[in-house]
Write an enzyme that holds these catalytic residues in place. Structure first.
Site, PDB file in Angstrom:
ATOM      1  N   HIS A 238     -14.911  19.851  32.820  1.00  0.00           N
ATOM      2  CA  HIS A 238     -16.062  19.626  33.681  1.00  0.00           C
ATOM      3  C   HIS A 238     -16.935  18.483  33.160  1.00  0.00           C
ATOM      4  O   HIS A 238     -17.279  17.562  33.910  1.00  0.00           O
ATOM      5  CB  HIS A 238     -16.884  20.904  33.776  1.00  0.00           C
ATOM      6  CG  HIS A 238     -18.176  20.748  34.516  1.00  0.00           C
ATOM      7  ND1 HIS A 238     -18.249  20.697  35.887  1.00  0.00           N
ATOM      8  CD2 HIS A 238     -19.448  20.607  34.070  1.00  0.00           C
ATOM      9  CE1 HIS A 238     -19.507  20.549  36.257  1.00  0.00           C
ATOM     10  NE2 HIS A 238     -20.259  20.481  35.161  1.00  0.00           N
ATOM     11  N   GLU A 239     -17.281  18.533  31.885  1.00  0.00           N
ATOM     12  CA  GLU A 239     -18.165  17.496  31.337  1.00  0.00           C
ATOM     13  C   GLU A 239     -17.475  16.153  31.281  1.00  0.00           C
ATOM     14  O   GLU A 239     -18.131  15.104  31.415  1.00  0.00           O
ATOM     15  CB  GLU A 239     -18.645  17.906  29.941  1.00  0.00           C
ATOM     16  CG  GLU A 239     -19.436  19.205  29.887  1.00  0.00           C
ATOM     17  CD  GLU A 239     -20.699  19.195  30.741  1.00  0.00           C
ATOM     18  OE1 GLU A 239     -21.196  18.092  31.041  1.00  0.00           O
ATOM     19  OE2 GLU A 239     -21.182  20.270  31.111  1.00  0.00           O
TER      20      GLU A 239
END
Length: 248
Positions: A238-239
């Site tokens: 996600h990051e």
């Protein structure tokens, strides 16, 4: 970012003072009347540009931010920053123990400070409006209520359809996975997804986030649970989705 990754717990009081001082000084610099006059001088230039051009947009946003900032006293900015830094450390220590009582007084003060901030912008429909507008310009509580009502009508049936199905067997994710192996695996995954380690890095934190110092320096973080492979893996992916760190 340092407080969220490497700083020892004993450094929080000094770091809170440092951040409060820096935020106050930055705020004082920004609300200086000279900045307002410079923005006034740019009105004619901006008026001759396409509305969506980079320069016109930057001037317009800077003017909007300046007009909001002058309503907020520098002392409040320092107080809020100091409280935020101290609150983070209390939360980081309370989270593994699930100790809500330790965090509760800090949450109460955060609400009090939020109300104080809102009152620097009188005339709102709802006390949350100035806070919402600060994060998402033009939005307010009534806008969100309408939006969430529409979303609820569509999302609830989807959730009900999913939860009515037999539970998926995710036991393969909930076994013993040593931290070092998870870390290496996550780095390899995001490398293959295009994360550019020449312009970014990953570190550990309590709650994953991304921060950007420049277009060529974007840092990401993750956390590792040795009994749940998905915690680190999915937060890492996600990051790593930050566009500025992917290879062209």
């Amino acid at each position: 970012m340092d407080q969220s990754t490497y700083m020892p717990p004993g450094g929080v009081a000094a770091r809170a003072r440092q951040m409060a001082t820096l935020s106050r000084l930055a705020h004082e610099k920004f609300i200086d009347p000279a900045i307002g006059r410079l923005l006034d001088d740019l009105r004619l230039y901006a008026g001759g540009l396409p509305y969506d051009s980079d320069d016109a947009s930057l001037i317009r946003v800077a003017r909007r931010q300046y007009e909001r900032a002058v309503c907020v006293p520098p002392a409040f900015v320092a107080e809020w920053t100091d409280h935020s830094a101290k609150s983070y450390q209390v939360w980081a220590e309370a989270r593994p123990r699930n100790d809500f009582k330790a965090v509760e007084p800090y949450l109460v003060k955060a609400v009090d400070l939020s109300r104080k901030f809102a009152n620097y912008f009188p005339g709102y429909e709802h006390i949350a409006d100035p806070l919402i507008d600060q994060a998402d310009y033009g939005m307010k509580a009534s806008t969100l209520r309408a939006l969430f009502t529409e979303l609820r009508g569509q999302l609830v049936p989807i959730v009900q359809a999913i939860t009515s199905q037999p539970l998926a067997d995710d036991s393969c994710l909930r076994q013993r996975f040593p931290e070092a192996g998870q870390w290496s695996f996550g780095l390899e995954v995001i490398k293959r997804l295009g994360y550019d380690f020449n312009r970014g890095r990953q570190d550990k934190t309590h709650h994953p986030f991304t921060t950007r110092f420049s277009i060529g320096d974007v840092r990401i973080t993750t956390r590792v649970n040795e009994n749940d492979l998905g915690d680190a893996l999915f937060s890492t992916i996600h990051e790593a989705g930050t566009p500025c760190t992917s290879k062209a």
